[in-house]
Design a protein around this motif. Structure first.
Motif, PDB file in Angstrom:
ATOM      1  N   LEU A 185       0.912  -1.234   0.129  1.00 37.16           N
ATOM      2  CA  LEU A 185      -0.068  -0.041  -0.070  1.00 37.16           C
ATOM      3  C   LEU A 185       0.889   1.207   0.077  1.00 37.16           C
ATOM      4  CD1 LEU A 185      -2.929  -1.201   2.501  1.00 37.16           C
ATOM      5  CD2 LEU A 185      -2.788  -0.923  -0.043  1.00 37.16           C
ATOM      6  N   LEU A 186       2.070   1.180   0.486  1.00 41.22           N
ATOM      7  CA  LEU A 186       2.881   2.349   0.476  1.00 41.22           C
ATOM      8  C   LEU A 186       3.327   2.867  -1.020  1.00 41.22           C
ATOM      9  CD1 LEU A 186       5.435   1.710   3.403  1.00 41.22           C
ATOM     10  CD2 LEU A 186       3.569   3.131   3.264  1.00 41.22           C
ATOM     11  N   SER A 187       3.324   1.719  -1.886  1.00 39.79           N
ATOM     12  CA  SER A 187       3.622   2.216  -3.187  1.00 39.79           C
ATOM     13  C   SER A 187       2.474   2.737  -3.845  1.00 39.79           C
ATOM     14  CB  SER A 187       3.849   0.843  -4.058  1.00 39.79           C
ATOM     15  OG  SER A 187       2.723   0.032  -3.982  1.00 39.79           O
ATOM     16  N   ASN A 188       1.356   2.878  -3.298  1.00 35.97           N
ATOM     17  CA  ASN A 188       0.292   3.859  -3.832  1.00 35.97           C
ATOM     18  C   ASN A 188       0.587   5.359  -3.697  1.00 35.97           C
ATOM     19  OD1 ASN A 188      -1.088   1.611  -4.523  1.00 35.97           O
ATOM     20  ND2 ASN A 188      -2.229   1.410  -2.677  1.00 35.97           N
ATOM     21  N   LEU A 189       1.662   5.767  -2.865  1.00 39.29           N
ATOM     22  CA  LEU A 189       1.838   6.998  -2.841  1.00 39.29           C
ATOM     23  C   LEU A 189       2.632   7.457  -4.001  1.00 39.29           C
ATOM     24  CD1 LEU A 189       3.059   7.234   1.029  1.00 39.29           C
ATOM     25  CD2 LEU A 189       0.999   7.661   0.024  1.00 39.29           C
ATOM     26  N   GLU A 190       2.098   7.768  -5.121  1.00 37.86           N
ATOM     27  CA  GLU A 190       2.841   8.044  -6.400  1.00 37.86           C
ATOM     28  C   GLU A 190       2.076   9.307  -7.126  1.00 37.86           C
ATOM     29  OE1 GLU A 190       0.094   4.673  -8.806  1.00 37.86           O
ATOM     30  OE2 GLU A 190       2.168   4.402  -8.496  1.00 37.86           O
ATOM     31  N   ARG A 191       2.725   9.863  -8.217  1.00 41.48           N
ATOM     32  CA  ARG A 191       1.948  10.764  -9.063  1.00 41.48           C
ATOM     33  C   ARG A 191       1.598  10.044 -10.308  1.00 41.48           C
ATOM     34  NH1 ARG A 191       5.564  16.438  -8.929  1.00 41.48           N
ATOM     35  NH2 ARG A 191       5.084  16.839  -6.678  1.00 41.48           N
ATOM     36  N   GLN A 192       0.803  10.768 -11.188  1.00 43.84           N
ATOM     37  CA  GLN A 192       0.471  10.203 -12.341  1.00 43.84           C
ATOM     38  C   GLN A 192       1.438   9.882 -13.388  1.00 43.84           C
ATOM     39  OE1 GLN A 192      -2.812  12.744 -13.747  1.00 43.84           O
ATOM     40  NE2 GLN A 192      -4.172  12.216 -12.284  1.00 43.84           N
ATOM     41  N   ASP A 193       2.689  10.821 -13.333  1.00 43.55           N
ATOM     42  CA  ASP A 193       3.639  10.550 -14.312  1.00 43.55           C
ATOM     43  C   ASP A 193       4.785  10.003 -13.697  1.00 43.55           C
ATOM     44  OD1 ASP A 193       4.050  12.644 -12.445  1.00 43.55           O
ATOM     45  OD2 ASP A 193       4.958  13.776 -13.838  1.00 43.55           O
ATOM     46  N   ALA A 194       4.908   9.484 -12.242  1.00 46.20           N
ATOM     47  CA  ALA A 194       6.164   9.014 -11.788  1.00 46.20           C
ATOM     48  C   ALA A 194       5.804   8.223 -10.829  1.00 46.20           C
ATOM     49  CB  ALA A 194       7.130  10.216 -11.494  1.00 46.20           C
ATOM     50  N   LYS A 195       6.838   7.168 -10.235  1.00 53.61           N
ATOM     51  CA  LYS A 195       6.657   6.541  -8.930  1.00 53.61           C
ATOM     52  C   LYS A 195       7.543   7.379  -7.672  1.00 53.61           C
ATOM     53  CE  LYS A 195       4.313   2.559  -9.715  1.00 53.61           C
ATOM     54  NZ  LYS A 195       3.529   2.141  -8.862  1.00 53.61           N
TER      55      LYS A 195
END
Length: 453
Positions: A144-154
């Motif tokens: 679930l931490l990997s959901n902290l992202e932007r539309q254009d980048a991880k």
């Protein structure tokens, strides 16, 4: 201890992960370049696996050193933690002043940290060593931490480093969501014989050796023992250099390596001899149970059922007996009871009773004093057992009929207005009671009439 004997500056085969001794073979260079690309390009999840002692920790230390200044890194050495302890450790290793009490206490500041790092054009790498120790609930929190992202980048790269069994953990159905997010994987294999010799020479040269301390036969014996695992290579080479220095031999031969091999209890990927050549006895199928005392061993289910069946059979047999047999059995039971219990009979059939409520039914059969309650003799009940008479009755001078006896004067019933009941008058004086001999005579006379009929 033996550095001065061989002319070395430091020990070449330490177990510690010293980056200066890192030997970059073809496999290790490929692994390092692949993982570096995944981190710098923000690929998200990365995975590095390998058997124990293949050099995984040394490789990731070199990776951290190479990306220093280009990424923020935090390494979790042991992920066997609870959820909140994991959040606290991540915050401390990234240098975030967060007091984690709830999940929101961690998520909000950590999200700001990831966005700030992206603005600085730096990657964020979370290294989790010994990943095979992860539990499913903590793996879900990491996913679930990997959901902290932007539309254009991880914004966060998570790097799993673990033993080969971690692949089996990821293949479990409950972990399939995490497995599908892993973009780059790499597995480190053991070294072959040529790479083992190059590894030994590299370490000796890095430590300051001016000649080949290990002979070719000795390095071949080292490979036979270690099977190409760098950690086992370090163990046996360090021991061989120590024994060779004790016997003052500057070149290590195969014989010395074989002697050191005998002093090591096991070798890598070699089954114990008892499992290869012998067969172990099968484990006992019955487990030990403490002895329990049975205080009623005689009382078992079979015996109880047998006794119940016998009682049922006897009861049913008695129920279906003919009536004459039942009467004979009842007579025998009553006679036996009177024989052994003579004082427990029913006295009501033999003792005369006084009826104080009404006058005598046959006033001529009893004699009473004037102004006294009449004597009422109750005959025996019809269903009462017959009196037992002797075989030869005594010769008694009895009148032939009851009319021959003198009749007493009729007495009137006591007045209802009397203040005291007749029973009290009977109990007042023993001389006023009728003679019991008259009652006995009446009973004998009645019995004689029944027999004559």
């Amino acid at each position: 201890m033996y550095e001065s004997f061989y002319g070395l500056t430091k020990k070449p085969f330490q177990i510690t992960t010293d980056p200066s001794f890192l030997w970059m073979g073809k496999k290790h260079r490929e692994a390092l370049s692949t993982l570096k690309y995944g981190v710098m390009d923000n690929k998200g999840f990365l995975l590095l696996t390998g058997e124990v002692g293949t050099g995984k920790t040394t490789l990731i230390n070199r990776l951290v050193e190479d990306i220093h200044g280009k990424a923020y890194t935090a390494k979790i050495p042991d992920p066997g933690l609870s959820k909140y302890d994991f959040y606290r450790m991540v915050s401390r290793y990234f240098g975030l002043p967060i007091e984690v009490r709830t999940k929101s206490d961690f998520i909000e500041p950590f999200s700001r940290f990831l966005n700030d790092a992206h603005e600085e054009k730096k990657s964020v790498l979370l290294l989790i060593d010994e990943a095979q120790r992860l539990k499913h609930d903590l793996m879900e929190e990491i996913r679930l931490l990997s959901n902290l992202e932007r539309q254009d980048a991880k914004l966060l790269n998570i790097f799993f480093v673990g033993q080969s069994e971690f692949n089996s953990i990821l293949l479990q159905p409950e972990n399939r969501a995490l497995m599908r997010r892993i973009t780059i994987t790499y597995n480190i294999d053991p070294l072959d014989q040529a790479e083992t010799c190059a590894y030994i020479r590299h370490r000796l040269k890095t430590a300051g050796a001016g000649y080949d301390i290990f002979s070719s036969a000795a390095m071949e014996a080292v490979f036979d023992f270690s099977r190409g695992y760098p950690r086992q290579i370090n163990i046996i080479c360090d021991l061989a250099m120590f024994f060779s220095s004790q016997v003052s031999r500057r070149t290590i031969s195969r014989k010395i390596v074989d002697q050191c091999r005998e002093r090591i209890s096991f070798s890598v990927d070699e089954l114990p001899s008892e499992t290869r050549t012998n067969h172990r006895a099968p484990a006992p199928t019955n487990h030990y149970q403490p002895a329990q005392r049975n205080r009623r061993r005689w009382l078992s289910a079979a015996r109880v059922l047998g006794a119940a069946a016998v009682l049922l059979l006897i009861g049913s047999g008695v129920y279906f007996l003919p009536d004459p047999l039942k009467d004979s059995a009842g007579q025998w039971v009553r006679e036996t009871y009177r024989t052994y219990f003579p004082g427990s009979g029913n006295p009501s059939a033999m003792v005369p009773t006084v009826d104080s409520a009404s006058p005598s039914a046959n006033p001529g059969d009893a004699t009473a004093a004037p102004h006294s309650p009449p004597l009422v003799v109750t005959p025996p009940l019809a269903d009462a057992p017959a009196l037992r008479m002797p075989n030869q009755p005594p010769d008694l001078d009895l009148p032939d009929t009851a009319d021959a006896r003198p009749r007493p004067a009729a007495t009137a019933a006591p007045s209802a207005a009397s203040s005291e009941p007749p029973v009290a008058a009977v109990k007042s004086s023993a001389a006023e009671l009728p003679d019991p001999a008259d009652a006995i005579d009446w009973l004998l006379n009645k019995r004689k009439q029944e027999l004559s009929q």
